[in-house]
Design an enzyme around this catalytic site. Structure first.
Site, PDB file in Angstrom:
ATOM      1  CD  GLN A 112      -0.553  11.289  -5.861  1.00 23.19           C
ATOM      2  OE1 GLN A 112       0.492  11.415  -5.260  1.00 23.19           O
ATOM      3  NE2 GLN A 112      -0.691  11.702  -7.106  1.00 23.19           N
ATOM      4  CD1 TRP A 157       3.166   7.464  -1.013  1.00 31.21           C
ATOM      5  CD2 TRP A 157       5.131   7.969  -1.955  1.00 31.21           C
ATOM      6  NE1 TRP A 157       3.872   8.217  -0.119  1.00 31.21           N
ATOM      7  CE2 TRP A 157       5.074   8.540  -0.658  1.00 31.21           C
ATOM      8  CE3 TRP A 157       6.277   8.161  -2.720  1.00 31.21           C
ATOM      9  CZ2 TRP A 157       6.117   9.301  -0.132  1.00 31.21           C
ATOM     10  CZ3 TRP A 157       7.319   8.908  -2.210  1.00 31.21           C
ATOM     11  CH2 TRP A 157       7.236   9.463  -0.921  1.00 31.21           C
ATOM     12  CE1 TYR A 164      -4.039  -2.045   0.019  1.00 36.35           C
ATOM     13  CE2 TYR A 164      -2.528  -3.526   1.144  1.00 36.35           C
ATOM     14  CZ  TYR A 164      -3.705  -3.310   0.464  1.00 36.35           C
ATOM     15  OH  TYR A 164      -4.548  -4.362   0.225  1.00 36.35           O
ATOM     16  CD1 TRP A 166       5.184  13.319 -17.341  1.00 40.37           C
ATOM     17  CD2 TRP A 166       6.401  11.797 -18.426  1.00 40.37           C
ATOM     18  NE1 TRP A 166       6.174  12.891 -16.487  1.00 40.37           N
ATOM     19  CE2 TRP A 166       6.934  11.947 -17.139  1.00 40.37           C
ATOM     20  CE3 TRP A 166       6.993  10.881 -19.303  1.00 40.37           C
ATOM     21  CZ2 TRP A 166       8.047  11.226 -16.696  1.00 40.37           C
ATOM     22  CZ3 TRP A 166       8.100  10.164 -18.864  1.00 40.37           C
ATOM     23  CH2 TRP A 166       8.620  10.333 -17.581  1.00 40.37           C
ATOM     24  CD  GLU A 197       3.114  15.180 -10.325  1.00 45.20           C
ATOM     25  OE1 GLU A 197       4.126  15.084 -11.039  1.00 45.20           O
ATOM     26  OE2 GLU A 197       2.858  14.408  -9.394  1.00 45.20           O
TER      27      GLU A 197
END
Length: 598
Positions: free
Chosen positions: A209, A188, A186, A439, A495
């Protein structure tokens, strides 16, 4: 039972030198894939017609229930691809209809697994299709570029593990059990995307997330960290953003599922083209044959790595579609799609690399083009635009038969030096961009503020464009710049560029930083649901970003459920959208949210 993220620190993605080191022993270049013969006859004679159909090459592995040693072959591919993040290996694992027993298909980089039936239930694996993060110490934030499609699974433990990050679609899947989206341990995780799938049991995102699920049916959903978005999903949790952080739309306004390869009753390959749906909800395949049409493989030029762009364009000019088999394709000119209803379908993350500053692919102002399942990798010489859907000024109405861009991913740097001013431009009206990850690399080879310079991720100039599942990260200026009228986005993940050297480098006139998502000042109608932007300015943590989102303050421009997050205090946001929303602060990694704008 492992704890959920309510008692677990949220993910802070740190892509390190470890990732590059892990891929140093990446898969060798594909062997045995010869270049296509030159297609022009000598002395200017008429071009010889290219054949349609043919074999799919050595890196498409086709199994049936009687194939011996399936597990050993799956394991061999996984050993090669598990940590080959920037390697050259590309594989498609295809299963003919039937029942398979005792398999665990672990998927590494650039590996796609798919059933070859018209329905997922035609091909049942009594076993698992697994993505985990052992190669990266239990951190799943770099589990990119892999996919599962068109299979039914009966997991051994009752729950299948699919711990992925960006560019890892899960389409047309039937899980007769539960689905765990977190790595073992478990750790990131930063994903992800599900569409046209049925999960009978519980989906547990745990440490994920963010996630977007479209036009599916689920038993239940366990939890959320920052941004969980659902559209057209039977069994989805109720709207409750920001606590829990669920954004739920009853239907998806317009959708058309990705084309897929299947075998007909005679065992021959065909490509199915699903029909467009409006106000879609639930799966397309639940009741008999799905709606749509199909094409025989003879209507496709089956491309192999080494083929020239001239040959690909000749095939298109002949009226053939393109099936790109797994591998790397260098282009000295753009692939030009001029014909309505053309299909360009990649297998196993077929990768286009434009050389000498050219673009990779251009689409004319025509109806119904379908682009799906391939990766565009920027070359070392700057390309003004890598992927252009429609010419500048495109104005035709394509509402009845839009272009779809699905599981088409763009990368600037990472696998080596790469530059592009703009990655993707959408000029054609009514285009549907359904799941993309665009990306600018923050780790790997050929990275740096100017080394892999890329100012803009996605620029939308066309009117009436819909994006469902938009992931765009780390661009030097605007990640998304939306100039067309009546645009809509359901789910956005971003991001800002980690590597900005200082505040001056991102200064946008009098504004601190470029918004992650900017709606043009002249736009009078636009709407978005479930949009998030994160900052992690690790080179200069004192950088301040004025806001994540910028838009005109007019009644027709609306946002629902926005958030910004400072990851561990590495840089901060002053606001969420324009001057609205509280600043992030400290190192708490707690989102600042705006439920409704204006």
């Amino acid at each position: 039972m492992p704890h959920t993220p309510s008692s677990q620190p949220p993910a802070v993605r740190r892509r390190t030198v470890l990732a590059a080191a892990a891929t140093a022993a990446a898969a060798p270049a594909l062997a045995g894939l010869a270049a296509a013969p030159a297609s022009a006859a000598a002395r200017g004679k008429r071009l010889r017609a290219l054949p349609g159909g043919g074999d799919l090459g050595p890196n498409v592995l086709v199994f049936d229930p009687s194939t011996p040693d399936i597990q050993a072959r799956l394991d061999a591919v996984f050993r090669q691809q598990e940590s080959a993040q920037f390697g050259t290996g590309r594989y498609a694992l295809l299963f003919r209809p039937g029942a398979y027993h005792g398999l665990n298909a672990q998927l590494g980089f650039y590996t796609s697994i798919a059933g070859l039936g018209l329905s997922p239930d035609d091909t049942t694996i009594n076993g698992d299709v697994t993505v985990d993060a052992g190669w990266f110490g239990g951190n799943a934030t770099q589990n990119f570029w892999r996919s599962a499609e068109n299979l039914a699974l009966v997991p051994v433990s009752g729950t299948n593990r699919w711990a992925v990050a960006q560019a890892a679609p899960f389409r047309r899947m039937h899980i007769r059990g539960g689905l765990n989206l977190a790595p073992s341990g478990y750790g990131w995780a930063s994903g992800g995307y599900i569409a046209d799938s049925r999960i009978d049991g519980e989906i547990g995102p745990y440490s994920q997330q963010q996630w977007y699920t479209r036009d599916s049916a689920i038993g239940s959903w366990l939890n959320g960290v920052w941004n969980m978005v659902f559209s057209g999903v039977e069994g989805a949790p109720a709207q409750s953003f920001p606590n829990p952080p669920y954004t739920t739309l009853d239907t998806t306004p317009v959708s058309r599922e990705k084309p897929f390869l299947y075998v007909d009753g005679a065992g021959a390959f065909r490509v199915f083209l699903p029909a467009k749906r409006t106000n879609a909800r639930g799966v397309t395949w639940g009741n008999g044959t799905p709606r749509g049409s199909s094409l025989p493989l003879s209507r496709f030029y089956v491309a192999k790595p080494g083929v020239s762009a001239a040959t690909l364009n000749q095939a298109l000019a002949q009226g053939l579609n393109l099936l790109l088999t797994p591998g790397i394709y260098h282009l000295d000119r753009p692939i030009q799609v001029n014909r309505a209803d053309t299909v360009v379908l990649g297998l196993g993350y077929a990768t286009l690399i434009p050389d000498n500053g050219v673009g990779a692919l251009k689409v004319a102002d025509v109806d119904g083009v379908r682009l799906a399942g391939f990766l565009v990798d920027a070359g070392p010489v700057n390309s003004p635009v890598l992927l252009e859907v429609g010419p500048s000024g495109a104005s035709r109405d394509h509402s009845a038969n839009p272009t779809t861009v699905q599981d088409v991913f763009v990368r600037i740097g990472g696998a080596g030096a790469g530059k592009a001013t703009t990655s993707m431009v959408i000029n054609n009206r009514h285009t549907i961009v359904d799941h993309t990850w665009v990306w600018r690399a923050d780790h790997g080879e050929g990275i740096g503020w100017e080394t892999n310079r890329a100012d803009y991720g996605v620029v939308v100039n066309g009117h009436d464009v819909l994006a469902t599942g938009l992931f765009v990260e780390h661009f030097n200026k605007y990640d998304v710049q939306w100039n067309g009228q009546r645009g809509r986005t359901i789910f956005f993940q971003n991001e800002k560029a980690y590597d900005a050297p200082n505040q001056a480098a991102i200064q946008n006139g009098s504004v601190k930083g470029y918004a992650a998502y900017k709606v043009g000042a002249h736009v009078t109608a636009h709407e978005g649901w479930g949009l998030g932007s994160y900052c992690y300015y690790n080179v200069d943590p004192t950088i301040v970003q004025h806001h994540g989102f910028a838009a005109p303050n007019v009644p027709g421009v609306k946002f629902h459920d926005l958030l910004v997050v400072s990851l561990g205090g590495q840089g901060q946001y002053e606001h969420v959208v324009n001057d609205l929303g509280a600043p992030t602060s400290g190192t708490s990694t707690v989102p600042s949210t705006v439920v409704s704008y204006p």
